[in-house]
Design a protein around this motif. Sequence first.
Motif, PDB file in Angstrom:
ATOM      1  N   VAL A  23      -1.889 -17.773 -53.602  1.00 18.12           N
ATOM      2  CA  VAL A  23      -0.592 -17.076 -53.638  1.00 18.12           C
ATOM      3  C   VAL A  23       0.727 -17.910 -53.277  1.00 18.12           C
ATOM      4  O   VAL A  23       0.611 -18.535 -52.268  1.00 18.12           O
ATOM      5  CB  VAL A  23      -0.339 -15.563 -52.675  1.00 18.12           C
ATOM      6  CG1 VAL A  23       0.794 -14.972 -52.689  1.00 18.12           C
ATOM      7  CG2 VAL A  23      -1.736 -14.845 -53.014  1.00 18.12           C
ATOM      8  N   GLU A  26      11.028 -21.025 -53.142  1.00 17.32           N
ATOM      9  CA  GLU A  26      12.581 -20.707 -52.812  1.00 17.32           C
ATOM     10  C   GLU A  26      13.227 -21.984 -53.159  1.00 17.32           C
ATOM     11  O   GLU A  26      12.900 -23.057 -52.682  1.00 17.32           O
ATOM     12  CB  GLU A  26      12.691 -20.338 -51.411  1.00 17.32           C
ATOM     13  CG  GLU A  26      11.943 -19.318 -50.757  1.00 17.32           C
ATOM     14  CD  GLU A  26      12.151 -19.059 -49.197  1.00 17.32           C
ATOM     15  OE1 GLU A  26      12.745 -18.530 -48.638  1.00 17.32           O
ATOM     16  OE2 GLU A  26      11.045 -19.844 -48.699  1.00 17.32           O
ATOM     17  N   VAL A  69      14.695 -16.906 -55.102  1.00 17.66           N
ATOM     18  CA  VAL A  69      13.623 -16.596 -54.533  1.00 17.66           C
ATOM     19  C   VAL A  69      12.559 -15.941 -55.492  1.00 17.66           C
ATOM     20  O   VAL A  69      13.017 -15.021 -56.179  1.00 17.66           O
ATOM     21  CB  VAL A  69      13.686 -15.809 -53.269  1.00 17.66           C
ATOM     22  CG1 VAL A  69      12.407 -15.433 -52.685  1.00 17.66           C
ATOM     23  CG2 VAL A  69      14.814 -16.414 -52.300  1.00 17.66           C
ATOM     24  N   PRO A 100       5.727 -13.685 -55.472  1.00 18.71           N
ATOM     25  CA  PRO A 100       4.477 -14.598 -54.955  1.00 18.71           C
ATOM     26  C   PRO A 100       3.485 -14.297 -56.330  1.00 18.71           C
ATOM     27  O   PRO A 100       2.418 -14.127 -56.101  1.00 18.71           O
ATOM     28  CB  PRO A 100       3.767 -14.010 -53.737  1.00 18.71           C
ATOM     29  CG  PRO A 100       4.566 -12.541 -53.757  1.00 18.71           C
ATOM     30  CD  PRO A 100       5.700 -12.361 -54.380  1.00 18.71           C
ATOM     31  N   VAL A 138       3.048 -20.948 -49.297  1.00 17.67           N
ATOM     32  CA  VAL A 138       1.554 -21.086 -50.152  1.00 17.67           C
ATOM     33  C   VAL A 138       0.545 -20.071 -49.006  1.00 17.67           C
ATOM     34  O   VAL A 138       0.756 -20.450 -47.807  1.00 17.67           O
ATOM     35  CB  VAL A 138       1.051 -22.588 -50.054  1.00 17.67           C
ATOM     36  CG1 VAL A 138      -0.357 -22.506 -50.766  1.00 17.67           C
ATOM     37  CG2 VAL A 138       2.019 -23.538 -50.903  1.00 17.67           C
ATOM     38  N   SER A 139      -0.102 -19.432 -49.546  1.00 16.34           N
ATOM     39  CA  SER A 139      -1.401 -18.561 -48.967  1.00 16.34           C
ATOM     40  C   SER A 139      -2.457 -18.660 -49.566  1.00 16.34           C
ATOM     41  O   SER A 139      -2.351 -18.898 -50.816  1.00 16.34           O
ATOM     42  CB  SER A 139      -0.772 -17.524 -48.324  1.00 16.34           C
ATOM     43  OG  SER A 139      -0.581 -16.642 -49.188  1.00 16.34           O
ATOM     44  N   PHE A 183      -2.231 -10.243 -48.740  1.00 17.85           N
ATOM     45  CA  PHE A 183      -2.055 -11.547 -48.555  1.00 17.85           C
ATOM     46  C   PHE A 183      -2.567 -12.406 -47.414  1.00 17.85           C
ATOM     47  O   PHE A 183      -2.383 -11.730 -46.377  1.00 17.85           O
ATOM     48  CB  PHE A 183      -0.426 -11.984 -48.893  1.00 17.85           C
ATOM     49  CG  PHE A 183      -0.093 -11.508 -50.396  1.00 17.85           C
ATOM     50  CD1 PHE A 183      -0.861 -11.380 -51.085  1.00 17.85           C
ATOM     51  CD2 PHE A 183       1.200 -11.514 -50.609  1.00 17.85           C
ATOM     52  CE1 PHE A 183      -0.397 -11.004 -52.555  1.00 17.85           C
ATOM     53  CE2 PHE A 183       1.663 -11.382 -51.799  1.00 17.85           C
ATOM     54  CZ  PHE A 183       0.730 -10.850 -52.755  1.00 17.85           C
ATOM     55  N   LYS A 205       1.270 -17.182 -44.714  1.00 22.19           N
ATOM     56  CA  LYS A 205       1.819 -18.289 -45.671  1.00 22.19           C
ATOM     57  C   LYS A 205       2.329 -19.291 -44.798  1.00 22.19           C
ATOM     58  O   LYS A 205       2.767 -19.150 -43.652  1.00 22.19           O
ATOM     59  CB  LYS A 205       3.029 -17.362 -46.346  1.00 22.19           C
ATOM     60  CG  LYS A 205       4.169 -17.384 -45.816  1.00 22.19           C
ATOM     61  CD  LYS A 205       5.166 -16.889 -46.778  1.00 22.19           C
ATOM     62  CE  LYS A 205       6.538 -16.027 -46.508  1.00 22.19           C
ATOM     63  NZ  LYS A 205       6.942 -16.162 -45.268  1.00 22.19           N
ATOM     64  N   LYS A 223       7.252 -21.497 -37.720  1.00 21.70           N
ATOM     65  CA  LYS A 223       8.246 -20.662 -38.486  1.00 21.70           C
ATOM     66  C   LYS A 223       9.135 -19.874 -37.634  1.00 21.70           C
ATOM     67  O   LYS A 223       8.820 -18.999 -36.616  1.00 21.70           O
ATOM     68  CB  LYS A 223       7.541 -20.023 -39.393  1.00 21.70           C
ATOM     69  CG  LYS A 223       8.442 -19.033 -40.295  1.00 21.70           C
ATOM     70  CD  LYS A 223       9.029 -19.599 -41.390  1.00 21.70           C
ATOM     71  CE  LYS A 223       9.873 -18.767 -42.312  1.00 21.70           C
ATOM     72  NZ  LYS A 223      10.934 -19.415 -43.054  1.00 21.70           N
TER      73      LYS A 223
HETATM   74  P1  ADP Z   1      10.698 -15.471 -45.329  1.00 20.05           P
HETATM   75  O1  ADP Z   1      11.278 -14.072 -44.711  1.00 20.05           O
HETATM   76  O2  ADP Z   1       9.476 -15.945 -44.251  1.00 20.05           O
HETATM   77  O3  ADP Z   1      11.520 -16.439 -45.952  1.00 20.05           O
HETATM   78  P2  ADP Z   1      10.169 -13.911 -47.710  1.00 20.05           P
HETATM   79  O4  ADP Z   1       9.661 -12.550 -47.794  1.00 20.05           O
HETATM   80  O5  ADP Z   1      11.726 -14.080 -47.955  1.00 20.05           O
HETATM   81  O6  ADP Z   1       9.911 -14.795 -46.450  1.00 20.05           O
HETATM   82  O7  ADP Z   1       9.677 -14.664 -48.828  1.00 20.05           O
HETATM   83  C1  ADP Z   1       9.678 -16.080 -49.017  1.00 20.05           C
HETATM   84  C2  ADP Z   1       9.081 -16.466 -50.310  1.00 20.05           C
HETATM   85  O8  ADP Z   1       7.641 -16.669 -49.780  1.00 20.05           O
HETATM   86  C3  ADP Z   1       9.025 -15.830 -51.605  1.00 20.05           C
HETATM   87  O9  ADP Z   1       9.119 -16.571 -52.595  1.00 20.05           O
HETATM   88  C4  ADP Z   1       7.941 -14.886 -51.658  1.00 20.05           C
HETATM   89  O10 ADP Z   1       7.562 -14.624 -52.850  1.00 20.05           O
HETATM   90  C5  ADP Z   1       6.876 -15.743 -50.899  1.00 20.05           C
HETATM   91  N1  ADP Z   1       5.662 -15.117 -50.227  1.00 20.05           N
HETATM   92  C6  ADP Z   1       5.703 -14.203 -49.234  1.00 20.05           C
HETATM   93  N2  ADP Z   1       4.649 -13.829 -48.789  1.00 20.05           N
HETATM   94  C7  ADP Z   1       3.879 -14.859 -49.237  1.00 20.05           C
HETATM   95  C8  ADP Z   1       2.201 -15.061 -49.203  1.00 20.05           C
HETATM   96  N3  ADP Z   1       1.755 -14.212 -48.213  1.00 20.05           N
HETATM   97  N4  ADP Z   1       1.909 -16.074 -49.597  1.00 20.05           N
HETATM   98  C9  ADP Z   1       2.576 -17.084 -50.279  1.00 20.05           C
HETATM   99  N5  ADP Z   1       3.924 -16.810 -50.583  1.00 20.05           N
HETATM  100  C10 ADP Z   1       4.467 -15.761 -50.143  1.00 20.05           C
END
Ligand code: ADP
Length: 519
Positions: free
Chosen positions: A46, A50, A195, A198, A238-239, A248, A251, A304
Motif C-alpha cells: 500500500v 505526498e 496527497v 493509498p 509505504v506499508s 493496512f 506505514k 514520526k
Molecule cells: P499523516 O498524517 O501521517 O501524514 P495521512 O493520513 O495524511 O498521514 O496520509 C499521508 C499519506 O499516506 C497519504 O498519501 C495516504 O494515502 C498514505 N497512507 C495512509 N495510510 C497508509 C498506509 N497504511 N500505508 C501506506 N500509505 C498510507
Amino acid sequence: MIQFKLGAITSKLKNSLFSHISIKQKTLFCAPEKMSESIYDKYETVIGLEVHTQMLTKSKAYCADEYEYGSHPNTQVSPISLGHPGTLPKHNIEVVKYAVKMGLACNCHIAEWQHYARKNYFYADLPKGYQITQDKTPICTDGFLEIKLKDKPAKKIGITRIHMEEDSGKSMHDQDVYDTLIDLNRAGVPLIEIVSEPDIKTGEEAYQYLTEIKKLVKYLDICDGNMEEGSLRCDANVSVMLKGSKVFGTKVEVKNMNSFKNVERSIDFEVKRQIEAIEAGETIVQETRTFDAQKGITITLRSKEGAADYRYFPEPDLPPLRVTQEFVDEIKLQMPALPKALFEKYTKELGLNDYDANVLTESKEVAAYFEEILQFTKNTKAAANWLMTAVKGYLNEQAVNMEDFILKPKQIAEIIALIDDGKVSSSAAQKVFLSMVENTHESAENIAKQLNLIQESNSDELQKWIDEAIAANPAKVAEYKAGKQSLVGMFMGDVMKLSKGKADPKIASKLVKESLDKQ
Ligand code: ADP
Ligand code: MG
C-alpha cells in the motif's frame, strides 16, 4: 547577507538523528538473498504519495518578496518572510488560482471557503516558528489522476486533497566544514501539497504517478517540475499487509529522493525490507526514513511526529478567503488543453496510435510544436514521425530542449511537403533537415536544390538511366522475360545507383517494368 552559524546545534542534531539505526536493521540489509522468493507473494503493498510542488508565482505566498532559484543567499527576504514580530501576511491570489488549476486538472472538488492554519515547528530554517498551511479545509478534495502502465489499462489514483502552504528556508550542511549555513530565500515560497489516496501498488506505479503530476504542472505552467532543484518533492508512505487483509500495515514515510527513479527504487527497497522484517518476527514502527541513493537503501531518520505535535490552530492574521464559482469558471476558461484531451484527439480524431500519441503529449512543448506543424500540413502521420524521430533525435543529440529548437514547425512542414510532392526522397529529406538546422533562413526547397537532391521525375531523364541499366544486363533481361518478375527490383536498384538516388522511385519503377516488357 545574513549568515547563521549553527554548528553546535546541528552536530548534536545529526548525532541524535542517526543514532536510531539499530543493529538489527543493519544486519537485515545483508540477508535478503537468503530469503525465499515466495514470501514476497504473500503480501500486498500500500503506497500513498505526498507531493510538494513549488508554485511559479512572481512573489511569495504571503508577502511581496520575489523568489528565483539560485539567487544569492538571503537576498530575497523581507521582515515578513523573516518572521519579524508585528509583521502581517497577506493573500497572494495567484497562488489560489494555481491551486484551483491543479485541482481542476485532477478532477477535484474546489472548496468555496479557504481557511488557513498554523503548523508549528522548531526548525532552524523556519524563522517564524510555524508554517501557514491549510489543515481541515484543503482547497481541492476528492480527485483522481490516471496513470499509464506498460501493457495494462490506465489506472485511476485517487487524490485525497491538495492544499496551499508555504516553504521553509534551506539548511545547507555540506557547504562548510563546521557550520550549517542557512539560506532564507525560500522561506515563504508558495507550495501546493498533493496527497494521494493509498491506491499505489508498486514503485513503478509511483514513478508513473509522479510523471503524470510533473506533466500536469508543466502543462498548467504553475511549477517547473524540477526535482533536482527541489521544486517538486515527494514523500512516499509505504506499508505492507497480508494479501486479502482489510487492515493496512503500519506505514513508513520515505523522504529525500531527488529523482523519480529514486522514488521507485526506495519503494521497492522498502517493500522488501518490511516484508523481510515481518517474516523475521519484527514489528514495523511508524517512522520517517531517508533514501541513500548510492547504497540503494532506506535508513531511519526520525520516529514520526503525530499530527498533534504540530499544534495546528487557525491562522489569526489571514482572514478566510472565498473562492466563488465565477472565479473557478474564469480559471476553467483559461485552462490549456491537457495531455489526456490531446491524447484522445490524436488517437480518435487524427488516427495516430497510442504510442505516438503518448510521445506527442509527453510535454506541453512537444504537443504545441506538433499542433503547429499541423497548421501547415495535412499529413498528420508524417508530422508525427518527423517530430518523434528526426527532431527529437536531434534535440537529444544536441541536448537541446524542445522550446529552444532552432527550426520553426512551418519549416518541418516544408520538408514534409517536399516528400509529398515527390520532389525529394525520404532519405534525401533527412539531408535537407540536417542542412536546414545549420542554415535556418533557407527554404527547404532551396536547400534540396543546392544539395542536388531534387528527384528526377521527368520520364525522358529517367528513361536514359533505365536504358543504360537494361543494356548492361542482357542475361538478367532474359531471365525476366523467362518469368522472373522479381528482377524489377534489381533493375530499380541499378537505376537508383545510376541516378545517384535522384530518380523518383514511383515513376521509375513503372517505367522499368514497361521497358522490360518491351524487350
Ligand atoms: P499523516 O498524517 O501521517 O501524514 P495521512 O493520513 O495524511 O498521514 O496520509 C499521508 C499519506 O499516506 C497519504 O498519501 C495516504 O494515502 C498514505 N497512507 C495512509 N495510510 C497508509 C498506509 N497504511 N500505508 C501506506 N500509505 C498510507
Ligand atoms: Mg500528511
